[in-house]
Motif scaffolding. Structure first.
Motif, PDB file in Angstrom:
ATOM      1  N   SER A 139       8.215 -11.751   2.034  1.00  0.00           N
ATOM      2  CA  SER A 139       8.887 -12.447   0.938  1.00  0.00           C
ATOM      3  C   SER A 139      10.156 -13.141   1.427  1.00  0.00           C
ATOM      4  O   SER A 139      10.901 -12.611   2.262  1.00  0.00           O
ATOM      5  N   GLY A 140      10.403 -14.326   0.882  1.00  0.00           N
ATOM      6  CA  GLY A 140      11.632 -15.060   1.205  1.00  0.00           C
ATOM      7  C   GLY A 140      12.749 -14.803   0.218  1.00  0.00           C
ATOM      8  O   GLY A 140      13.863 -15.313   0.393  1.00  0.00           O
ATOM      9  N   LYS A 141      12.471 -13.996  -0.844  1.00  0.00           N
ATOM     10  CA  LYS A 141      13.481 -13.757  -1.876  1.00  0.00           C
ATOM     11  C   LYS A 141      13.723 -12.277  -2.169  1.00  0.00           C
ATOM     12  O   LYS A 141      14.685 -11.940  -2.839  1.00  0.00           O
ATOM     13  N   LYS A 142      12.831 -11.395  -1.663  1.00  0.00           N
ATOM     14  CA  LYS A 142      12.933  -9.981  -2.016  1.00  0.00           C
ATOM     15  C   LYS A 142      13.267  -9.121  -0.798  1.00  0.00           C
ATOM     16  O   LYS A 142      12.887  -9.445   0.325  1.00  0.00           O
ATOM     17  N   ILE A 143      13.943  -8.016  -1.056  1.00  0.00           N
ATOM     18  CA  ILE A 143      14.192  -7.004  -0.021  1.00  0.00           C
ATOM     19  C   ILE A 143      13.890  -5.632  -0.611  1.00  0.00           C
ATOM     20  O   ILE A 143      13.974  -5.422  -1.830  1.00  0.00           O
ATOM     21  N   ASN A 144      13.508  -4.702   0.253  1.00  0.00           N
ATOM     22  CA  ASN A 144      13.305  -3.308  -0.144  1.00  0.00           C
ATOM     23  C   ASN A 144      14.530  -2.495   0.245  1.00  0.00           C
ATOM     24  O   ASN A 144      15.056  -2.638   1.372  1.00  0.00           O
ATOM     25  N   VAL A 145      14.985  -1.656  -0.653  1.00  0.00           N
ATOM     26  CA  VAL A 145      16.148  -0.805  -0.404  1.00  0.00           C
ATOM     27  C   VAL A 145      15.716   0.648  -0.541  1.00  0.00           C
ATOM     28  O   VAL A 145      15.022   1.003  -1.511  1.00  0.00           O
ATOM     29  N   SER A 146      16.095   1.486   0.401  1.00  0.00           N
ATOM     30  CA  SER A 146      15.749   2.912   0.353  1.00  0.00           C
ATOM     31  C   SER A 146      16.975   3.745   0.715  1.00  0.00           C
ATOM     32  O   SER A 146      18.027   3.206   1.089  1.00  0.00           O
ATOM     33  N   ASP A 147      16.818   5.073   0.606  1.00  0.00           N
ATOM     34  CA  ASP A 147      17.922   6.013   0.879  1.00  0.00           C
ATOM     35  C   ASP A 147      19.095   5.793  -0.072  1.00  0.00           C
ATOM     36  O   ASP A 147      20.275   5.997   0.301  1.00  0.00           O
ATOM     37  N   GLU A 175      23.324 -14.584  -5.430  1.00  0.00           N
ATOM     38  CA  GLU A 175      23.030 -14.245  -6.820  1.00  0.00           C
ATOM     39  C   GLU A 175      21.694 -13.524  -6.918  1.00  0.00           C
ATOM     40  O   GLU A 175      20.691 -13.953  -6.345  1.00  0.00           O
ATOM     41  N   VAL A 176      21.695 -12.424  -7.666  1.00  0.00           N
ATOM     42  CA  VAL A 176      20.522 -11.574  -7.795  1.00  0.00           C
ATOM     43  C   VAL A 176      19.779 -11.906  -9.085  1.00  0.00           C
ATOM     44  O   VAL A 176      20.383 -11.974 -10.165  1.00  0.00           O
ATOM     45  N   GLU A 177      18.477 -12.105  -8.970  1.00  0.00           N
ATOM     46  CA  GLU A 177      17.647 -12.415 -10.136  1.00  0.00           C
ATOM     47  C   GLU A 177      17.159 -11.165 -10.844  1.00  0.00           C
ATOM     48  O   GLU A 177      17.111 -11.110 -12.073  1.00  0.00           O
ATOM     49  N   ASN A 178      16.815 -10.125 -10.055  1.00  0.00           N
ATOM     50  CA  ASN A 178      16.242  -8.925 -10.662  1.00  0.00           C
ATOM     51  C   ASN A 178      16.431  -7.722  -9.738  1.00  0.00           C
ATOM     52  O   ASN A 178      16.445  -7.869  -8.504  1.00  0.00           O
ATOM     53  N   VAL A 179      16.594  -6.548 -10.349  1.00  0.00           N
ATOM     54  CA  VAL A 179      16.692  -5.294  -9.606  1.00  0.00           C
ATOM     55  C   VAL A 179      15.712  -4.293 -10.212  1.00  0.00           C
ATOM     56  O   VAL A 179      15.818  -3.945 -11.398  1.00  0.00           O
ATOM     57  N   ILE A 190      15.113  -5.693  -4.619  1.00  0.00           N
ATOM     58  CA  ILE A 190      16.111  -6.679  -5.035  1.00  0.00           C
ATOM     59  C   ILE A 190      15.515  -8.069  -4.876  1.00  0.00           C
ATOM     60  O   ILE A 190      15.033  -8.412  -3.787  1.00  0.00           O
ATOM     61  N   THR A 191      15.543  -8.875  -5.937  1.00  0.00           N
ATOM     62  CA  THR A 191      15.053 -10.253  -5.893  1.00  0.00           C
ATOM     63  C   THR A 191      16.222 -11.205  -6.076  1.00  0.00           C
ATOM     64  O   THR A 191      16.959 -11.112  -7.073  1.00  0.00           O
ATOM     65  N   PHE A 192      16.404 -12.107  -5.116  1.00  0.00           N
ATOM     66  CA  PHE A 192      17.491 -13.094  -5.176  1.00  0.00           C
ATOM     67  C   PHE A 192      16.990 -14.381  -5.835  1.00  0.00           C
ATOM     68  O   PHE A 192      15.800 -14.699  -5.803  1.00  0.00           O
ATOM     69  N   THR A 193      17.911 -15.120  -6.406  1.00  0.00           N
ATOM     70  CA  THR A 193      17.540 -16.398  -7.026  1.00  0.00           C
ATOM     71  C   THR A 193      17.394 -17.498  -5.990  1.00  0.00           C
ATOM     72  O   THR A 193      16.581 -18.414  -6.156  1.00  0.00           O
ATOM     73  N   ARG A 194      18.161 -17.411  -4.916  1.00  0.00           N
ATOM     74  CA  ARG A 194      18.132 -18.466  -3.903  1.00  0.00           C
ATOM     75  C   ARG A 194      17.215 -18.070  -2.757  1.00  0.00           C
ATOM     76  O   ARG A 194      17.410 -17.018  -2.140  1.00  0.00           O
ATOM     77  N   PRO A 195      16.195 -18.883  -2.443  1.00  0.00           N
ATOM     78  CA  PRO A 195      15.317 -18.577  -1.298  1.00  0.00           C
ATOM     79  C   PRO A 195      16.112 -18.509   0.007  1.00  0.00           C
ATOM     80  O   PRO A 195      16.982 -19.344   0.261  1.00  0.00           O
ATOM     81  N   GLY A 196      15.825 -17.523   0.813  1.00  0.00           N
ATOM     82  CA  GLY A 196      16.493 -17.387   2.103  1.00  0.00           C
ATOM     83  C   GLY A 196      17.760 -16.572   2.059  1.00  0.00           C
ATOM     84  O   GLY A 196      18.373 -16.311   3.100  1.00  0.00           O
ATOM     85  N   ALA A 197      18.201 -16.146   0.847  1.00  0.00           N
ATOM     86  CA  ALA A 197      19.442 -15.369   0.741  1.00  0.00           C
ATOM     87  C   ALA A 197      19.309 -14.025   1.444  1.00  0.00           C
ATOM     88  O   ALA A 197      20.308 -13.447   1.882  1.00  0.00           O
ATOM     89  N   MET A 198      18.076 -13.518   1.543  1.00  0.00           N
ATOM     90  CA  MET A 198      17.871 -12.199   2.142  1.00  0.00           C
ATOM     91  C   MET A 198      17.773 -12.241   3.653  1.00  0.00           C
ATOM     92  O   MET A 198      17.786 -11.205   4.307  1.00  0.00           O
ATOM     93  N   ALA A 199      17.678 -13.441   4.244  1.00  0.00           N
ATOM     94  CA  ALA A 199      17.428 -13.556   5.689  1.00  0.00           C
ATOM     95  C   ALA A 199      18.500 -12.868   6.513  1.00  0.00           C
ATOM     96  O   ALA A 199      18.206 -12.126   7.462  1.00  0.00           O
ATOM     97  N   SER A 200      19.754 -13.100   6.169  1.00  0.00           N
ATOM     98  CA  SER A 200      20.843 -12.499   6.961  1.00  0.00           C
ATOM     99  C   SER A 200      21.006 -11.017   6.654  1.00  0.00           C
ATOM    100  O   SER A 200      21.458 -10.243   7.502  1.00  0.00           O
ATOM    101  N   ILE A 201      20.608 -10.591   5.444  1.00  0.00           N
ATOM    102  CA  ILE A 201      20.768  -9.184   5.069  1.00  0.00           C
ATOM    103  C   ILE A 201      19.838  -8.287   5.870  1.00  0.00           C
ATOM    104  O   ILE A 201      20.239  -7.227   6.354  1.00  0.00           O
TER     105      ILE A 201
END
Length: 294
Positions: A139-147, A175-179, A190-201
């Motif tokens: 995904s270009g907009k979503k990340i998985n968070v654990s722990d 900016e976050v679209e959905n959690v 976590i889903t971001f509104t801007r594509p590519g926002a998760m790349a650096s994270i």
């Protein structure tokens, strides 16, 4: 026919009969394995060992629309293990017709440095292998968070804190679209509104998470989705490899005996031809593996 000759031939027939029974039992086991791989709901169950996969290509976007996701395709082919027992050899020939001819001849008298051995040639049955394509979408907009830490706060507050944390993350974000938060598994998507926002994270696997003046460490990874396509099960009798049984033990070393066997089956006068490889075992047993001929 004399009694001694009769008893000798009877002993040979009994031995061959016993070997055939063992081959039948082996084939039954392989058939049972193939049948058990298919469950009642039609799904295929097969243990696949950890392996390296080959990245083949990236899929093009359909419809001409911009796609923020990364689509990858991996081709996976399992190797097929085979247990080669003592006084046996596997011989792979260049020509299929030669392998078929040697198998039809059945027995071969091989010269082993002054002594002879009646070697039996039998078809080599390949075990079950698996081949498939693994399609992975990153995904270009979503990340998985654990722990995520267990805190005595309502779920809604935790979602707000996660949103705020990744909105102003020191490793990027936006900016976050959905959690989507799951308290039981201590995970979130976590889903971001801007594509590519998760790349650096996702470049940093562990991120600081500040709650009530304390710093916790949470794990971050790309959100991926995968599925299999073009799944194939294959099994059968090898067209180029033959199994040699009944090789007598000699005082010569294993490599020398292997060379003598190969020379015998290379000679056209013995019905042979050019060989690709040979593996002979004089003591114990070894595992050899087969893979798809590229």
């Amino acid at each position: 026919m004399s009694k001694d000759v009769y008893e000798t031939e009877l002993s040979v027939l009994n031995q061959e009969n016993a070997e055939l029974k063992r081959e039948i039992e082996k084939l039954k086991e392989e058939l049972a394995e193939c049948c058990s791989a298919l469950s009642q709901d039609g799904k295929i169950k097969k243990k696949v060992a950890e392996m390296k996969v080959e990245f083949t290509h990236m899929e093009d976007t359909e419809g001409g629309f911009a796609d923020t996701n990364t689509h990858c395709v991996f081709s996976v082919t399992t190797r097929i293990p085979f247990k080669l027992n003592q006084n046996q050899a596997l011989l792979t020939l260049e020509d299929e017709e030669v392998a078929e001819r040697l198998t039809k001849m059945g027995k071969h008298t091989v010269n082993l440095d002054g002594t002879t051995a009646d070697v039996k040639v039998v078809p080599f049955t390949v075990g079950m292998g698996v081949k498939f394509e693994l399609h992975v979408t990153i995904s270009g907009k979503k990340i998985n968070v654990s722990d995520i830490p267990e805190l005595p706060i309502p779920d809604e507050w935790m979602r707000d804190k996660l949103e705020l944390n990744f909105y102003k993350s020191e490793h990027g974000g936006g900016e976050v679209e959905n959690v989507k938060y799951d308290k039981r598994s201590r995970t979130a998507v976590i889903t971001f509104t801007r594509p590519g926002a998760m790349a650096s994270i996702v470049r940093c696997a562990r991120h600081p998470f500040y709650v009530n003046g304390r710093c916790h460490r949470i794990s971050v990874s790309p959100s991926t989705d995968g599925h299999l396509e073009k799944l194939q099960l294959f099994s059968g009798i090898s067209t180029k490899t033959i199994l040699l049984k009944g090789i007598k033990e000699t005082e010569d070393d294993e490599e020398s005996v292997q060379d003598m066997i190969e020379i015998h089956f290379q000679k056209p006068s013995n019905g042979g031809g050019e060989t690709e490889s040979i593996k002979y075992v004089s003591k114990g047993a070894v595992w050899v593996s087969f893979e798809e001929d590229a």
